[in-house]
Design a protein around this motif. Sequence first.
Motif, short mmCIF file in Angstrom:
data_model
loop_
_atom_site.label_atom_id
_atom_site.label_comp_id
_atom_site.label_asym_id
_atom_site.label_seq_id
_atom_site.Cartn_x
_atom_site.Cartn_y
_atom_site.Cartn_z
N GLN A 32 11.08 5.20 -7.24
CA GLN A 32 10.26 4.03 -6.94
C GLN A 32 11.12 2.77 -6.88
O GLN A 32 10.90 1.90 -6.03
CB GLN A 32 9.15 3.88 -7.98
CG GLN A 32 8.04 2.94 -7.57
CD GLN A 32 7.17 3.47 -6.45
OE1 GLN A 32 7.28 4.64 -6.06
NE2 GLN A 32 6.31 2.65 -5.92
N LEU A 33 12.09 2.67 -7.77
CA LEU A 33 12.99 1.51 -7.73
C LEU A 33 13.77 1.48 -6.41
O LEU A 33 13.95 0.40 -5.81
CB LEU A 33 13.96 1.56 -8.91
CG LEU A 33 13.34 1.28 -10.29
CD1 LEU A 33 14.37 1.60 -11.38
CD2 LEU A 33 12.86 -0.16 -10.39
N ASP A 34 14.23 2.62 -5.95
CA ASP A 34 14.94 2.68 -4.67
C ASP A 34 14.02 2.27 -3.52
O ASP A 34 14.42 1.52 -2.61
CB ASP A 34 15.46 4.10 -4.42
CG ASP A 34 16.63 4.45 -5.32
OD1 ASP A 34 17.21 3.54 -5.94
OD2 ASP A 34 16.96 5.66 -5.41
N ALA A 35 12.77 2.75 -3.56
CA ALA A 35 11.82 2.42 -2.50
C ALA A 35 11.51 0.92 -2.50
O ALA A 35 11.40 0.29 -1.44
CB ALA A 35 10.53 3.22 -2.68
N GLU A 36 11.35 0.34 -3.70
CA GLU A 36 11.09 -1.10 -3.79
C GLU A 36 12.28 -1.90 -3.26
O GLU A 36 12.11 -2.90 -2.56
CB GLU A 36 10.80 -1.48 -5.23
CG GLU A 36 9.44 -1.02 -5.73
CD GLU A 36 9.14 -1.51 -7.13
OE1 GLU A 36 7.99 -1.36 -7.56
OE2 GLU A 36 10.05 -2.05 -7.80
N ARG A 37 13.49 -1.47 -3.61
CA ARG A 37 14.71 -2.16 -3.13
C ARG A 37 14.76 -2.15 -1.61
O ARG A 37 15.01 -3.18 -0.96
CB ARG A 37 15.94 -1.46 -3.70
CG ARG A 37 17.28 -2.01 -3.20
CD ARG A 37 18.36 -0.96 -3.38
NE ARG A 37 18.06 0.26 -2.63
CZ ARG A 37 18.52 1.49 -2.96
NH1 ARG A 37 19.27 1.65 -4.02
NH2 ARG A 37 18.21 2.54 -2.20
N ARG A 53 2.94 6.04 -2.97
CA ARG A 53 4.00 6.97 -3.35
C ARG A 53 4.29 6.94 -4.85
O ARG A 53 4.89 7.87 -5.40
CB ARG A 53 5.28 6.70 -2.56
CG ARG A 53 6.00 5.42 -2.89
CD ARG A 53 7.26 5.25 -2.05
NE ARG A 53 8.25 6.28 -2.35
CZ ARG A 53 9.31 6.53 -1.60
NH1 ARG A 53 9.51 5.85 -0.48
NH2 ARG A 53 10.17 7.47 -1.94
N SER A 54 3.85 5.89 -5.53
CA SER A 54 4.15 5.76 -6.96
C SER A 54 3.50 6.86 -7.79
O SER A 54 3.95 7.14 -8.91
CB SER A 54 3.71 4.39 -7.48
OG SER A 54 2.30 4.29 -7.53
N ARG A 69 0.83 -1.21 0.00
CA ARG A 69 0.00 0.00 0.00
C ARG A 69 0.86 1.26 0.00
O ARG A 69 0.57 2.24 -0.68
CB ARG A 69 -0.94 0.02 1.20
CG ARG A 69 -2.01 -1.06 1.17
CD ARG A 69 -3.05 -0.82 2.26
NE ARG A 69 -4.09 0.08 1.77
CZ ARG A 69 -4.52 1.16 2.42
NH1 ARG A 69 -3.97 1.51 3.57
NH2 ARG A 69 -5.48 1.91 1.93
N ALA A 70 1.95 1.23 0.77
CA ALA A 70 2.83 2.40 0.83
C ALA A 70 3.51 2.64 -0.51
O ALA A 70 3.62 3.78 -0.97
CB ALA A 70 3.88 2.20 1.94
#
Length: 261
Positions: free
Chosen positions: A225-230, A216-217, A211-212
């Motif tokens: 977004q890639l950094d957040a997913e990592r 933010r996406s 959900r988070a």
Amino acid sequence: MSTEAEYVRIDDGVLEITLSTAAKGTSLDFAGVAAGTAALAELGADIGAVLLTGAGPNFCAGGDIRDFAAAQDRSAHLYQLADTLHIFVRALDSAPVPVVAAVHGWAAGAGMSLVCAADIAVGGPGTRLRPAYPGVGLSPDGGMSWTLPRLVGAAKAREILLTDAVLDAAEAQRLGILARLTENDEAVLDNARALARTLARGPRASYTSIRALLSRSATATLGEQLDAERDAIGAAAGSPTGREGVDAFLAKRAPDYSGLN
């Protein structure tokens, strides 16, 4: 006199919030909104999902127009109602658990806004959605001008809002507003409850992260977004929930997340 218990119940890990009642003509019942906001503010570890419902023939037929008309200062009254509703919508958005809506009958005005605010909306053949705001000379509230474009695209959202379009169940599902349709209208609530209970037994930490990330996406760049997913998947891998999920997969058994959330 209404009590909070009429609007909020907890069963099998699901916080169920009733947002409209037959006594109110299935218009948005602000006693339910207030009770829901209070319950969300005190959300405990025993709650794994939220279920939005309506009591009566409709999910929510929108605002109480007679109440609007009776107000001495209509502008101040509508401002206050919208502010109260928006506190609830913000609480839904910040909840760490999935939000399911059981959408039977009409979801109009603020009712449609709340459908758009859910993670997963379940409807039936008789479900109908309508913005309804232009029909009474008003503009949207409940976040519809933000959520609807993200669900259906900017151009379609303009068309739906400006023409006050009525969407049947099939069209609402095609557009992505309703995620699921039941075979008959009587099954909507049971289907939505079953889904909410299944989610409540799932990996809550994973749902919170999903959900988070989705939230933010909307404003993040691809790189952000890639950094957040990592960061999120790295943290999840070392968490009790992540360890149980991976270990269960390797052991070819169903994961047991009870006590981990």
